[in-house]
Structure formats: C-alpha cells, structure tokens
Scaffold this motif. Structure first.
Motif, PDB file in Angstrom:
ATOM      1  N   GLU A 250       0.826  -1.210   0.000  1.00  0.00           N
ATOM      2  CA  GLU A 250       0.000   0.000   0.000  1.00  0.00           C
ATOM      3  C   GLU A 250       0.861   1.261   0.000  1.00  0.00           C
ATOM      4  OE1 GLU A 250      -3.067  -0.435  -0.366  1.00  0.00           O
ATOM      5  OE2 GLU A 250      -3.589  -2.375   0.509  1.00  0.00           O
ATOM      6  N   HIS A 251       2.177   1.089   0.083  1.00  0.00           N
ATOM      7  CA  HIS A 251       3.069   2.227   0.267  1.00  0.00           C
ATOM      8  C   HIS A 251       4.138   2.352  -0.818  1.00  0.00           C
ATOM      9  CE1 HIS A 251       1.484   1.356   4.310  1.00  0.00           C
ATOM     10  NE2 HIS A 251       1.671   2.615   4.579  1.00  0.00           N
ATOM     11  N   GLY A 252       4.277   1.344  -1.658  1.00  0.00           N
ATOM     12  CA  GLY A 252       5.385   1.362  -2.612  1.00  0.00           C
ATOM     13  C   GLY A 252       6.719   1.113  -1.948  1.00  0.00           C
ATOM     14  N   ILE A 253       6.699   0.374  -0.841  1.00  0.00           N
ATOM     15  CA  ILE A 253       7.915   0.040  -0.105  1.00  0.00           C
ATOM     16  C   ILE A 253       8.114  -1.467  -0.185  1.00  0.00           C
ATOM     17  CG2 ILE A 253       9.057   0.070   2.145  1.00  0.00           C
ATOM     18  CD1 ILE A 253       7.324   2.477   2.884  1.00  0.00           C
ATOM     19  N   SER A 254       9.250  -1.905  -0.677  1.00  0.00           N
ATOM     20  CA  SER A 254       9.475  -3.325  -0.892  1.00  0.00           C
ATOM     21  C   SER A 254       9.933  -4.007   0.382  1.00  0.00           C
ATOM     22  CB  SER A 254      10.521  -3.531  -1.992  1.00  0.00           C
ATOM     23  OG  SER A 254      11.748  -2.930  -1.618  1.00  0.00           O
ATOM     24  N   LEU A 255       9.683  -5.325   0.444  1.00  0.00           N
ATOM     25  CA  LEU A 255      10.213  -6.110   1.550  1.00  0.00           C
ATOM     26  C   LEU A 255      11.730  -6.010   1.567  1.00  0.00           C
ATOM     27  CD1 LEU A 255       8.048  -9.378   1.409  1.00  0.00           C
ATOM     28  CD2 LEU A 255       7.725  -7.371   2.857  1.00  0.00           C
ATOM     29  N   GLY A 256      12.306  -6.024   2.748  1.00  0.00           N
ATOM     30  CA  GLY A 256      13.750  -5.868   2.894  1.00  0.00           C
ATOM     31  C   GLY A 256      14.188  -4.433   3.097  1.00  0.00           C
ATOM     32  N   SER A 257      13.269  -3.496   2.915  1.00  0.00           N
ATOM     33  CA  SER A 257      13.600  -2.083   3.113  1.00  0.00           C
ATOM     34  C   SER A 257      13.723  -1.768   4.598  1.00  0.00           C
ATOM     35  CB  SER A 257      12.518  -1.190   2.503  1.00  0.00           C
ATOM     36  OG  SER A 257      12.385  -1.406   1.116  1.00  0.00           O
ATOM     37  N   GLN A 258      14.544  -0.776   4.904  1.00  0.00           N
ATOM     38  CA  GLN A 258      14.583  -0.234   6.250  1.00  0.00           C
ATOM     39  C   GLN A 258      13.413   0.744   6.410  1.00  0.00           C
ATOM     40  OE1 GLN A 258      16.596  -0.541   9.161  1.00  0.00           O
ATOM     41  NE2 GLN A 258      17.115  -2.480   8.170  1.00  0.00           N
ATOM     42  N   VAL A 259      12.587   0.486   7.406  1.00  0.00           N
ATOM     43  CA  VAL A 259      11.375   1.286   7.595  1.00  0.00           C
ATOM     44  C   VAL A 259      11.236   1.682   9.059  1.00  0.00           C
ATOM     45  CG1 VAL A 259      10.187   0.157   5.671  1.00  0.00           C
ATOM     46  CG2 VAL A 259       9.927  -0.749   8.006  1.00  0.00           C
ATOM     47  N   VAL A 260      10.326   2.607   9.291  1.00  0.00           N
ATOM     48  CA  VAL A 260       9.948   3.027  10.637  1.00  0.00           C
ATOM     49  C   VAL A 260       8.447   2.845  10.788  1.00  0.00           C
ATOM     50  CG1 VAL A 260       9.700   4.991  12.193  1.00  0.00           C
ATOM     51  CG2 VAL A 260      11.843   4.647  10.974  1.00  0.00           C
ATOM     52  N   ILE A 261       8.041   2.222  11.879  1.00  0.00           N
ATOM     53  CA  ILE A 261       6.625   2.052  12.212  1.00  0.00           C
ATOM     54  C   ILE A 261       6.357   2.783  13.519  1.00  0.00           C
ATOM     55  CG2 ILE A 261       4.860   0.384  12.940  1.00  0.00           C
ATOM     56  CD1 ILE A 261       6.057  -1.603  11.000  1.00  0.00           C
ATOM     57  N   ALA A 262       5.219   3.498  13.566  1.00  0.00           N
ATOM     58  CA  ALA A 262       4.837   4.222  14.777  1.00  0.00           C
ATOM     59  C   ALA A 262       3.321   4.264  14.869  1.00  0.00           C
ATOM     60  CB  ALA A 262       5.403   5.642  14.766  1.00  0.00           C
ATOM     61  N   ALA A 263       2.805   4.394  16.076  1.00  0.00           N
ATOM     62  CA  ALA A 263       1.370   4.589  16.264  1.00  0.00           C
ATOM     63  C   ALA A 263       0.952   5.895  15.615  1.00  0.00           C
ATOM     64  CB  ALA A 263       1.031   4.598  17.749  1.00  0.00           C
ATOM     65  N   ASP A 264      -0.311   5.989  15.220  1.00  0.00           N
ATOM     66  CA  ASP A 264      -0.734   7.156  14.450  1.00  0.00           C
ATOM     67  C   ASP A 264      -1.322   8.279  15.300  1.00  0.00           C
ATOM     68  OD1 ASP A 264      -3.243   6.168  15.088  1.00  0.00           O
ATOM     69  OD2 ASP A 264      -3.786   5.632  13.033  1.00  0.00           O
ATOM     70  N   ASN A 265      -1.580   8.041  16.613  1.00  0.00           N
ATOM     71  CA  ASN A 265      -2.212   9.128  17.364  1.00  0.00           C
ATOM     72  C   ASN A 265      -1.840   9.225  18.840  1.00  0.00           C
ATOM     73  OD1 ASN A 265      -3.553   6.943  18.389  1.00  0.00           O
ATOM     74  ND2 ASN A 265      -5.611   7.637  17.840  1.00  0.00           N
ATOM     75  N   PHE A 266      -1.142   8.269  19.398  1.00  0.00           N
ATOM     76  CA  PHE A 266      -0.842   8.310  20.833  1.00  0.00           C
ATOM     77  C   PHE A 266       0.338   7.399  21.107  1.00  0.00           C
ATOM     78  CE2 PHE A 266      -1.592   6.843  25.274  1.00  0.00           C
ATOM     79  CZ  PHE A 266      -1.600   8.074  25.912  1.00  0.00           C
ATOM     80  N   GLY A 267       1.352   7.923  21.789  1.00  0.00           N
ATOM     81  CA  GLY A 267       2.544   7.116  22.017  1.00  0.00           C
ATOM     82  C   GLY A 267       3.263   6.872  20.707  1.00  0.00           C
ATOM     83  N   LEU A 268       3.865   7.924  20.165  1.00  0.00           N
ATOM     84  CA  LEU A 268       4.367   7.901  18.788  1.00  0.00           C
ATOM     85  C   LEU A 268       5.813   7.454  18.655  1.00  0.00           C
ATOM     86  CD1 LEU A 268       2.787  11.255  17.507  1.00  0.00           C
ATOM     87  CD2 LEU A 268       1.766   8.971  17.642  1.00  0.00           C
ATOM     88  N   GLU A 269       6.383   6.888  19.713  1.00  0.00           N
ATOM     89  CA  GLU A 269       7.778   6.449  19.632  1.00  0.00           C
ATOM     90  C   GLU A 269       7.953   5.449  18.497  1.00  0.00           C
ATOM     91  OE1 GLU A 269       7.081   8.010  23.677  1.00  0.00           O
ATOM     92  OE2 GLU A 269       6.003   6.671  22.348  1.00  0.00           O
ATOM     93  N   PRO A 270       8.908   5.676  17.592  1.00  0.00           N
ATOM     94  CA  PRO A 270       9.061   4.826  16.412  1.00  0.00           C
ATOM     95  C   PRO A 270       9.912   3.593  16.663  1.00  0.00           C
ATOM     96  CG  PRO A 270      10.617   6.635  16.290  1.00  0.00           C
ATOM     97  CD  PRO A 270       9.816   6.843  17.565  1.00  0.00           C
ATOM     98  N   THR A 271       9.670   2.578  15.849  1.00  0.00           N
ATOM     99  CA  THR A 271      10.522   1.389  15.810  1.00  0.00           C
ATOM    100  C   THR A 271      11.063   1.242  14.399  1.00  0.00           C
ATOM    101  OG1 THR A 271       9.334   0.219  17.569  1.00  0.00           O
ATOM    102  CG2 THR A 271      10.581  -1.131  16.012  1.00  0.00           C
ATOM    103  N   GLN A 272      12.366   1.111  14.273  1.00  0.00           N
ATOM    104  CA  GLN A 272      13.001   0.958  12.965  1.00  0.00           C
ATOM    105  C   GLN A 272      13.509  -0.464  12.801  1.00  0.00           C
ATOM    106  OE1 GLN A 272      15.895   3.941  11.840  1.00  0.00           O
ATOM    107  NE2 GLN A 272      16.919   2.557  10.385  1.00  0.00           N
ATOM    108  N   GLY A 273      13.378  -0.990  11.584  1.00  0.00           N
ATOM    109  CA  GLY A 273      13.894  -2.307  11.291  1.00  0.00           C
ATOM    110  C   GLY A 273      13.692  -2.664   9.836  1.00  0.00           C
ATOM    111  N   GLU A 274      14.022  -3.895   9.503  1.00  0.00           N
ATOM    112  CA  GLU A 274      13.882  -4.402   8.135  1.00  0.00           C
ATOM    113  C   GLU A 274      12.468  -4.956   7.959  1.00  0.00           C
ATOM    114  OE1 GLU A 274      15.637  -7.976   5.250  1.00  0.00           O
ATOM    115  OE2 GLU A 274      16.540  -7.570   7.226  1.00  0.00           O
TER     116      GLU A 274
END
Length: 311
Positions: A250-274
């Motif tokens: 849904e994002h145009g981001i391929s598997l194996g990419s380095q990405v950041v995931i975070a909650a969208d409205n509360f407690g927005l601390e990000p997690t980075q990984g593959e």
C-alpha cells in the motif's frame, strides 16, 4: 510453544484486557512488570522504541498493541473463540470503538480530582509529576477531553452498553467475545482504580452485573519472570518464520527495506527495522539488539504508520 510472556504493570487498563483474555482461554503465562513511565530500557530493547502497555513476547517474537495480541492468542488457542463467526465483524468494530472512543472518555472522567487522589494515593509529588509529563508527551500536544464533557459522554456510552446487554449475559450473546474484553477494561479502571467515581455505574445495573461476570473469568495461570530472563529468552530464540501471504503493498515500499513504524495518534515512539512482512492485517520488522538479539517485532496495520527510512 515458547512461554507466553506479558510485559505489563498491574494498573494498566489495556493490560487487564489481555490478562482477562489469557484467563478466558485458560492459558499459562509469565508476568514481567514494566515501569508506568519512560524510560523503559528493558522493554524497548525488545521493541526497538514502542513503549505502550502491554507487549506480548513469545520467544524472539514481540507483539505490540492489544488488537494484534488478541489475534495472536486466538491463533494459539482458538477455543473459546474471541471472534464468533456470526458476529465477528461487528465484534471487531465494537472492540475498536471501545479501545479508542470509550477509553478516551472514561480516562478523562477517571482523572478528575477525586479519581487522581485515589490513583496516586501515597505516591510522592515527583512521581505524580513524572506521570503527568509522560502522558502529556504521549499525546504529542493533543488536548485531553474536559472532565465535564467526558462525564456526559461516558454516561451515554454506558447506557448504550447496557442496551446491548439487555436480555443476555454478554454483548453479543451468551459467551464473551473480543468486544466484551475491550469494553470491560476502561470501565474496570473506573470500578477498581477510582471507586470514588464508580457511582456513574449505578444507573446501569446491567453493566454492573456484566462486570461481575467478566471479573470472574480471572487471569489464568500466572508465573513470574524477570526482565533479564525475558531478554535472555529472546536472545536465545529464533523468530518464527513468516508464513502465508507476506506482502500487500500500500506504500510502494518493498520487503527488505529499512522502515519506521509508529502509532498514528498516541505514544508515537518509532521502531526501525527491516520490513519482513506487510500482510492484510499486520507488519513485521526484523531488528537486532545487543541485549535481545535478533527479534521480529509485529504491529497491526490499523492504528500504525509505515515509512521508508531515507538513505
């Protein structure tokens, strides 16, 4: 199957939701208590940044957010089900409403002065200040609902819940489902942590009776585990293989990419990984930590954002 390890603290409403589901499914689990406020170094060694409560650990697999944890526990123990086929979609919708709208109104109601006095009874002033500062940071500047507005909203929600319970023991019939556990936990906080304010429940005896039935479920078989033991368990384990449909773009981001995931409205601390998987319902990241080793950290799609890390 590796031990189920729940990272939580006793007064967390969302943790109570999961504890009760573990009891409902009669699962044995181990308890690791985490701090109520940041920093949470042992937890974030596992998650990579995510700090909300609770987190479920199974070996080197780390599951964030109770919506996803519910799905994981359902897969591990399909009976009794959280998702009866006849009401599955409706139950999920009500659960999402409870985790967001009902929770927001109830907490704003609970944290008026009489409730605050009970929640923080015996806590030093600096501890109260640390909690307020922590939760303010989690809201990222968003205003909290005024207690006067929350009171009216909470009353309306309780009346609607009572209407759903009319003539039946649980929200969707004779057995509890995911909606019951999600609706229960904000009201549990009112009843158990701010009893000075629990009179709001007197107008809905159906809700009070249902609360007693839910409480009677219990928490299952609980064992103790230290944070260091949980980290060692992760370090000595291998993440489960990602199976089935692993990619829905849904994002145009391929598997194996380095990405950041975070909650969208509360407690927005990000997690980075593959990025290891982006299924219809969840994301999976692979990351490594000196203390936790190589882990897979899992998030639900709903309620979380995915962004590619800029080179």
């Amino acid at each position: 199957m590796s031990d189920l390890i729940l990272h939580h603290y006793p007064t967390s409403p969302f943790a109570e939701k999961v504890r009760l589901i573990l009891g409902h499914k009669q699962l044995a689990w181990k308890s690791v208590f985490i701090p109520m406020v940041m920093p949470k170094p042992d937890l974030t060694a596992l998650t990579g940044g995510y700090r909300k409560t609770p987190v479920l650990q199974i070996g080197a697999d780390i599951y964030c957010d109770t919506a996803l944890i519910c799905d994981v526990l359902e897969q591990l123990a399909p009976t009794p089900t959280l998702y009866p086929s006849a009401v599955q979609a409706a139950a999920r919708i009500v659960a999402h409403w409870a985790d967001s709208a009902l929770f927001t109104a109830s907490m704003a109601y609970n944290f008026q002065p009489a409730g605050v006095a009970q929640v923080f009874s015996g806590v030093p002033a600096e501890g109260v200040q640390a909690f307020v500062a922590d939760r303010t940071a989690m809201r990222s500047g968003a205003a909290r609902m005024a207690s006067s507005d929350a009171t009216g909203t909470y009353k309306v929600y309780l009346q609607r819940i009572a209407s759903m319970l009319h003539g039946q023991d649980f929200l969707f019939g004779n057995q509890p489902c995911v909606a019951d556990f999600a609706v229960y936990h904000p009201i549990w906080f009112t009843q158990e942590r701010t009893p000075a304010l629990a009179g709001i429940l007197d107008a809905t005896p159906e809700v009070q009776s249902w609360m007693a039935r839910m409480k009677a479920i219990g928490h299952g078989t609980v064992g103790k585990c230290s944070a260091e033991e949980a980290l060692q368990k992760a370090h000595s384990s291998t993440p489960a293989a990602v199976q089935g449909e692993v990619f829905q773009d849904e994002h145009g981001i391929s598997l194996g990419s380095q990405v950041v995931i975070a909650a969208d409205n509360f407690g927005l601390e990000p997690t980075q990984g593959e990025l290891m998987a982006a299924t219809n319902n969840r994301y999976t990241l692979r990351r490594s930590d000196e203390r936790a080793g190589t882990v897979h950290v899992h998030f639900p799609r709903v309620g979380f954002t995915l962004k590619k890390v800029s080179p």
